[in-house]
Design a protein around this motif. Sequence first.
Motif, PDB file in Angstrom:
ATOM      1  N   GLU A 140      10.766  13.166  19.559  1.00 51.02           N
ATOM      2  CA  GLU A 140      11.159  12.248  20.622  1.00 51.02           C
ATOM      3  C   GLU A 140      10.155  11.096  20.750  1.00 51.02           C
ATOM      4  O   GLU A 140      10.541   9.946  20.955  1.00 51.02           O
ATOM      5  CB  GLU A 140      11.285  12.974  21.957  1.00 51.02           C
ATOM      6  N   ALA A 144      11.226   7.289  20.514  1.00 45.11           N
ATOM      7  CA  ALA A 144      11.020   6.416  21.673  1.00 45.11           C
ATOM      8  C   ALA A 144      10.178   5.194  21.309  1.00 45.11           C
ATOM      9  O   ALA A 144      10.474   4.080  21.761  1.00 45.11           O
ATOM     10  CB  ALA A 144      10.368   7.196  22.806  1.00 45.11           C
ATOM     11  N   HIS A 150      15.149   3.095  24.209  1.00 45.82           N
ATOM     12  CA  HIS A 150      15.004   4.519  24.523  1.00 45.82           C
ATOM     13  C   HIS A 150      14.504   4.668  25.960  1.00 45.82           C
ATOM     14  O   HIS A 150      13.632   3.921  26.402  1.00 45.82           O
ATOM     15  CB  HIS A 150      14.026   5.177  23.543  1.00 45.82           C
ATOM     16  N   GLU A 151      15.055   5.627  26.690  1.00 48.28           N
ATOM     17  CA  GLU A 151      14.702   5.790  28.112  1.00 48.28           C
ATOM     18  C   GLU A 151      13.219   6.085  28.344  1.00 48.28           C
ATOM     19  O   GLU A 151      12.689   5.796  29.408  1.00 48.28           O
ATOM     20  CB  GLU A 151      15.564   6.883  28.754  1.00 48.28           C
ATOM     21  N   ARG A 152      12.521   6.620  27.349  1.00 53.77           N
ATOM     22  CA  ARG A 152      11.096   6.938  27.516  1.00 53.77           C
ATOM     23  C   ARG A 152      10.189   5.952  26.761  1.00 53.77           C
ATOM     24  O   ARG A 152       8.990   6.175  26.658  1.00 53.77           O
ATOM     25  CB  ARG A 152      10.809   8.366  27.047  1.00 53.77           C
ATOM     26  N   HIS A 153      10.759   4.880  26.220  1.00 56.25           N
ATOM     27  CA  HIS A 153       9.980   3.935  25.426  1.00 56.25           C
ATOM     28  C   HIS A 153       8.758   3.413  26.192  1.00 56.25           C
ATOM     29  O   HIS A 153       7.627   3.541  25.716  1.00 56.25           O
ATOM     30  CB  HIS A 153      10.862   2.768  24.968  1.00 56.25           C
ATOM     31  N   GLU A 155       7.259   4.454  28.897  1.00 54.81           N
ATOM     32  CA  GLU A 155       6.336   5.536  29.281  1.00 54.81           C
ATOM     33  C   GLU A 155       5.465   5.968  28.102  1.00 54.81           C
ATOM     34  O   GLU A 155       4.242   6.089  28.227  1.00 54.81           O
ATOM     35  CB  GLU A 155       7.161   6.727  29.786  1.00 54.81           C
ATOM     36  N   LEU A 156       6.079   6.169  26.942  1.00 55.91           N
ATOM     37  CA  LEU A 156       5.324   6.656  25.794  1.00 55.91           C
ATOM     38  C   LEU A 156       4.476   5.558  25.150  1.00 55.91           C
ATOM     39  O   LEU A 156       3.404   5.846  24.622  1.00 55.91           O
ATOM     40  CB  LEU A 156       6.251   7.320  24.778  1.00 55.91           C
TER      41      LEU A 156
END
Length: 194
Positions: A140, A144, A150-153, A155-156
């Motif tokens: 993931e 990301a 991506h929904e967590r792009h 954040e990550l």
Amino acid sequence: MPASLVRLKVTLDHVEPTVMRRVVVPFRIKLHRLHEVLQAAMGWTNSHLYEFRIRDVGFGLADQDWGDGPLDARKISLLAAIEDIGAKSFKYLYDFGDGWTHSIKIERTFPVIGLAEPMLLEATGHCPPEDIGGPWGYQEFREALADPAHERHAELVEWWGSEDYDPDKANFAELNKAVDDLAAKWARKSRRKT
């Protein structure tokens, strides 16, 4: 058996692309020191528990409160563990929460000629970051970073500090220096004892 070295092929299981290292270590290396070599060669941070699984026997940090825990890795060499059990390959588990499993194959033994220090011979693939959530979290993470939608792009990217991450590229020079520094540290300690 006269002093010998062993070449090990270490492959991180359940990740794509392949993360593999080839190292040479003294066959009589204590397992806790082999753990340190693997940490340096892989690029891990040595911040979690570990265990070697040789057939059905575990070696790691012994805990006297757990009578059925692993045997003490500080008290047995790789050679002794392999000879006692008769294995040609074994597993190295790191970070029980993330569950990183490495397959280790003994490829070759040869006599010591010159120094008997750990060496990194080959490095393929970038080791996953610590605390990413194991192989599934790593997948993931890569997805990301590569996909701004991506929904967590965001954040990550913030957690990693960059969008740049090449899973195919192992920084051999950096990993090799870490293994060399470890060998030098052990040599200094050895000289101080004598």
